[in-house]
Design a protein around this motif. Structure first.
Motif, mmCIF file in Angstrom:
data_model
loop_
_atom_site.group_PDB
_atom_site.id
_atom_site.type_symbol
_atom_site.label_atom_id
_atom_site.label_comp_id
_atom_site.label_asym_id
_atom_site.label_seq_id
_atom_site.Cartn_x
_atom_site.Cartn_y
_atom_site.Cartn_z
ATOM 1 N N TYR A 511 18.319 -13.243 -17.636
ATOM 2 C CA TYR A 511 18.418 -11.899 -18.199
ATOM 3 C C TYR A 511 17.405 -11.677 -19.318
ATOM 4 O O TYR A 511 17.002 -10.540 -19.588
ATOM 5 C CB TYR A 511 19.839 -11.643 -18.713
ATOM 6 C CG TYR A 511 20.190 -12.381 -19.980
ATOM 7 C CD1 TYR A 511 19.964 -11.815 -21.229
ATOM 8 C CD2 TYR A 511 20.749 -13.650 -19.940
ATOM 9 C CE1 TYR A 511 20.277 -12.489 -22.391
ATOM 10 C CE2 TYR A 511 21.073 -14.333 -21.102
ATOM 11 C CZ TYR A 511 20.837 -13.747 -22.324
ATOM 12 O OH TYR A 511 21.153 -14.411 -23.479
ATOM 13 N N SER A 512 16.948 -12.760 -19.942
ATOM 14 C CA SER A 512 15.974 -12.627 -21.044
ATOM 15 C C SER A 512 14.614 -12.148 -20.563
ATOM 16 O O SER A 512 13.749 -11.819 -21.378
ATOM 17 C CB SER A 512 15.825 -13.971 -21.766
ATOM 18 O OG SER A 512 17.028 -14.348 -22.378
ATOM 19 N N SER A 513 14.397 -12.125 -19.272
ATOM 20 C CA SER A 513 13.121 -11.656 -18.728
ATOM 21 C C SER A 513 13.193 -10.205 -18.252
ATOM 22 O O SER A 513 12.220 -9.685 -17.718
ATOM 23 C CB SER A 513 12.696 -12.543 -17.556
ATOM 24 O OG SER A 513 13.597 -12.405 -16.467
ATOM 25 N N LEU A 514 14.341 -9.560 -18.452
ATOM 26 C CA LEU A 514 14.556 -8.231 -17.873
ATOM 27 C C LEU A 514 14.269 -7.089 -18.840
ATOM 28 O O LEU A 514 14.454 -5.934 -18.493
ATOM 29 C CB LEU A 514 15.999 -8.112 -17.362
ATOM 30 C CG LEU A 514 16.389 -9.087 -16.248
ATOM 31 C CD1 LEU A 514 17.859 -8.932 -15.899
ATOM 32 C CD2 LEU A 514 15.519 -8.865 -15.023
ATOM 33 N N GLY A 515 13.841 -7.399 -20.058
ATOM 34 C CA GLY A 515 13.582 -6.352 -21.027
ATOM 35 C C GLY A 515 12.370 -5.512 -20.661
ATOM 36 O O GLY A 515 11.473 -5.948 -19.933
#
Length: 746
Positions: A511-515
């Motif tokens: 999820y940390s790559s979804l920004g």
């Protein structure tokens, strides 16, 4: 939601106490349902060798890490405590890679499904419409498609949050039938169309957020029906203004955020009855007129942001009631007059930059004197457009490049360009002047900040594989507006290179790559990038991208501004990650700089050449004057001079004597066949060379005047310019302006 969590916690406690005696067991069909949904979502660490309601072996985390939560909650009161049923599934920040399970109906007592910050894809199953869910939270995933209208069949649903996904399409009108809904959070998706008129029925709403979408139409006035509303967030939603008048009746509001509205200008909305407001953001809403006095009565306000509107006039004295407000932003308006002392004493908690205030500096540069950001107020600009608080920086020469390692230490690339240090981690709204020919102004504060480090410089923790990685290991951040301002630049066209690399998101399937970081870029006041997404342009996270632009410098200055217009995610990987990010700035000329500026001074050879050329011109003038015979009566000569539009001045003999100390021998610098040459210093500090000509020339007045007119019009970098002449009595004097070093040049 808090009441629901407390209820679930008490149920868990009862479940644990009964299971300890071995009497309570999860119904077999629900155990299988858990197996099936685990496979669908990619959940691999549930231990089915023990009962899921046991609270053991990964079925619950008694002390969850901040942001991460893993819990299956049961109600074990059925059949006198002999049977349990799942009532809550919470899997936060698990990086689950699968899809949403469509068969939640197999849990007949399920009230909550919380899959916040995972890596789930696919669409929201319409089958969920047959459940009795109270809370659905899908924040921060990869979900696509539209919201199924079947969700309106969930009469028990109180909270539906799908922020930070990739959902699209129009909002189904059926959602207006959700009779129990309290929280509807739809921000940071790709929804389109107008808000359905059926939403007027959502009178139970307490929290409504639709920022960062692509809606159309106006903000509907029916929001006045939502009298229970506590929080309303409409930032960069795509909707048009003006702000509806009906908002004035929402007396329960404590948090109102509206920004970046399209549409026409409008007056400040009447909010005098919203006395419970703690956060009021009306930024970039095309609001005109004066600051309303009622703002001074909102003593509960903690944040007031009215920046980038068209507010004018002075700050009313009665706004002093805001002295206890934590942050005040009036940036980018047309406000005038004096700044109240109580505002100046708030330091970096207030930003008044880019207005027309009058600021008393008491002889000290204002942007250094106070920490409050008053950068580029009208009183801080001189007639050439240079910010006056930068006048302490003297420009002994024009500069022709600028290199800044934004947020990082000084680095030199391959023995060539040196990028200046930019490691000053200033506060929320600040002005910083470097020891070089640049400064920056930062505006805003990160709202709802949940970052592990409260900083405006982000440092990368992993190695980067790219050319010149030292430029991208650090970056400067801003929550709203960041402006770099360079001065002492020579006029001409320049290439501006802006270096970017996204270093706050992770480069993995989590999820940390979804920004999504989205902002605008302005150069010399012109927007050159709109909705700029570093990751999209660079082709990935942690990859460098350079954007090139041409900028015209005419007033020795260049302005590069980065602005967050409310778009992009604000809560991935955690809340407070948004706004512009810049890694490095390079400004280089599109022309070859003059040699004297490029070398830092005039070389000895150039000086000798200039002196020789000057002496030759002086001798040439003397020869011409001697041959022509320029002696005549004073009045005739003066009449001739007045009749000619000379590009030179006229001196009195008294002035020349004062400049040369009455032709003091100590000031004599040369002797020619036609007279001596003296060094002179005029009253205004100008250094000149004075040639004392013979008065016995046979040249006529007209020829003498014509020659002076011709010589005075000559313009060449290697010719000594004629500065003026003196004709008095039998004295004929020529004064030539200094152009060399020491007394010969300037």
């Amino acid at each position: 939601m808090l009441l629901l969590r407390l209820l679930l916690a008490s149920t868990v406690t009862f479940c644990f106490s009964t299971f300890a005696y071995g009497a309570s067991l999860l119904a077999g069909d629900e155990v299988q349902a858990l197996r099936d949904i685990a496979k669908t979502m990619g959940k691999k660490d549930w231990d089915f060798s023990v009962d899921p309601c046991s609270g053991q072996s990964g079925w619950t985390t008694p002390y969850p890490v901040k942001g991460l939560e893993n819990a299956v909650t049961c109600d074990c009161t059925f059949f006198n405590g002999t049977e349990c049923h799942v009532i809550s599934i919470v899997l936060k920040a698990q990086n689950l890679p699968g899809k949403l399970p469509p068969d939640l109906g197999r849990f007949p007592y399920l009230q909550e499904i919380d899959l916040t910050r995972n890596y789930l894809n696919g669409s929201i199953p319409p089958e969920w419409g047959s459940t009795k869910l109270v809370n659905i939270s899908l924040i921060g995933n990869r979900l696509t498609g539209s919201i199924p209208g079947e969700l309106a069949n969930i009469t028990t649903l109180k909270s539906f949050t799908v922020e930070y996904n990739q959902l699209s399409g129009i909002l189904p009108s059926e959602l207006g039938n959700m009779s129990s809904i309290e929280r509807l959070l739809l921000s940071s998706n790709y929804f389109t169309g107008e808000l359905p008129s059926s939403f007027a029925n959502l009178t139970t709403l307490t929290d409504f957020r639709i920022s960062d979408n692509q809606f159309s139409g106006k903000i509907p006035n029916y929001i006045q029906n939502w009298t229970n509303l506590d929080k309303l967030v409409i930032q960069a939603s795509g909707l048009n203004g003006p702000i509806p008048t009906g908002i004035a009746v929402l007396g329960e509001l404590t948090d109102l955020r509206i920004s970046d509205l399209n549409g026409s200008e409008a007056a400040f909305p009447l909010l005098n009855d919203l006395t419970k407001l703690k956060k009021l953001i009306l930024r970039s809403c095309n609001i005109v007129g004066q600051l309303p006095i009622f703002l001074g009565t909102m003593t509960s306000l903690k944040t007031l942001d009215l920046s980038f509107n068209k507010l004018s006039g002075a700050i009313p004295d009665r706004l002093s009631g805001l002295q206890k407000t934590d942050y005040i932003y009036l940036t980018g308006n047309l406000l005038t007059g004096a700044v109240p002392l109580w505002m100046l004493n708030k330091g970096d908690q207030i930003d008044l930059s880019y207005n027309n205030f009058t600021v008393e500096t008491s002889g000290q540069p204002e942007c250094q004197k106070r920490s409050v950001n008053l950068f580029a107020s009208s009183s801080m600009r001189n007639t050439s457009g240079v910010v006056s608080c930068l006048r302490s920086i003297r420009c002994p020469k024009n500069l022709y490049n600028l290199h800044i390692n934004c947020g990082g230490k000084e680095v030199t690339l391959d023995g060539s360009a040196t990028y200046n240090d930019d490691t000053n981690d200033v506060g929320s709204s600040s002005f910083f002047q470097s020891s070089h020919n640049w400064a920056f102004s930062s505006t805003g504060d990160f709202l709802d900040d949940d970052r592990p480090t409260k900083t405006y410089i982000w440092k990368n923790s992993s190695r980067l594989s790219m050319n010149n990685p030292e430029l991208y290991m650090d970056a400067r951040l801003s929550p709203l507006s960041l402006t770099y301002y360079a001065f002492c630049l020579g006029s001409g066209n320049y290439t501006v290179n802006l270096h970017f690399a996204e270093i706050m998101f992770t480069d993995d399937k989590t999820y940390s790559s979804l920004g999504r970081r989205i902002f605008d870029v302005y150069i010399q006041g012109k927007r050159v990038l709109k909705d700029f997404d570093i990751v999209k342009v660079a082709g990935g996270i942690g990859k460098a991208v350079k954007q090139n632009f041409t900028a015209v410098v005419t007033g020795n200055t260049i302005e590069i501004r980065f602005y967050w217009a409310g778009k992009g995610t604000t809560g991935i990987p955690y809340r407070g990650v948004y706004g512009p990010l810049i890694s490095a700035i390079a400004v280089d000329p599109d022309f070859i700089p003059p040699p004297e500026d490029e070398s830092g001074g005039i070389s000895i050879g150039v000086v000798v050449g200039i002196v020789a050329a000057g002496a030759f011109v002086i001798l040439l003038i003397l020869a011409i004057l001697w041959w022509k015979g320029c002696l005549s009566q004073k009045n005739t000569m003066e009449q001739d001079l007045r009749g000619l539009d000379l590009q030179t001045g006229k001196f009195t003999l008294r002035q020349i004597k004062a400049a040369t100390n009455n032709f003091d021998a100590a000031n004599k610098i040369g002797e020619g066949g036609f007279g001596p040459v003296y060094k002179g210093l005029l009253a205004d500090g100008t250094v000149i060379a004075v040639k004392q000509l013979s008065a016995k020339s046979k040249q006529g007045n007209r020829e003498f005047v014509n020659e002076i007119g011709m010589i005075s019009a000559l313009q060449h970098p290697h010719l000594v310019k004629l500065y003026g002449c003196c004709i008095e009595g039998n004295q004929l004097l020529l004064g030539q302006k200094n152009i060399g070093c020491n007394w010969i040049g300037q």
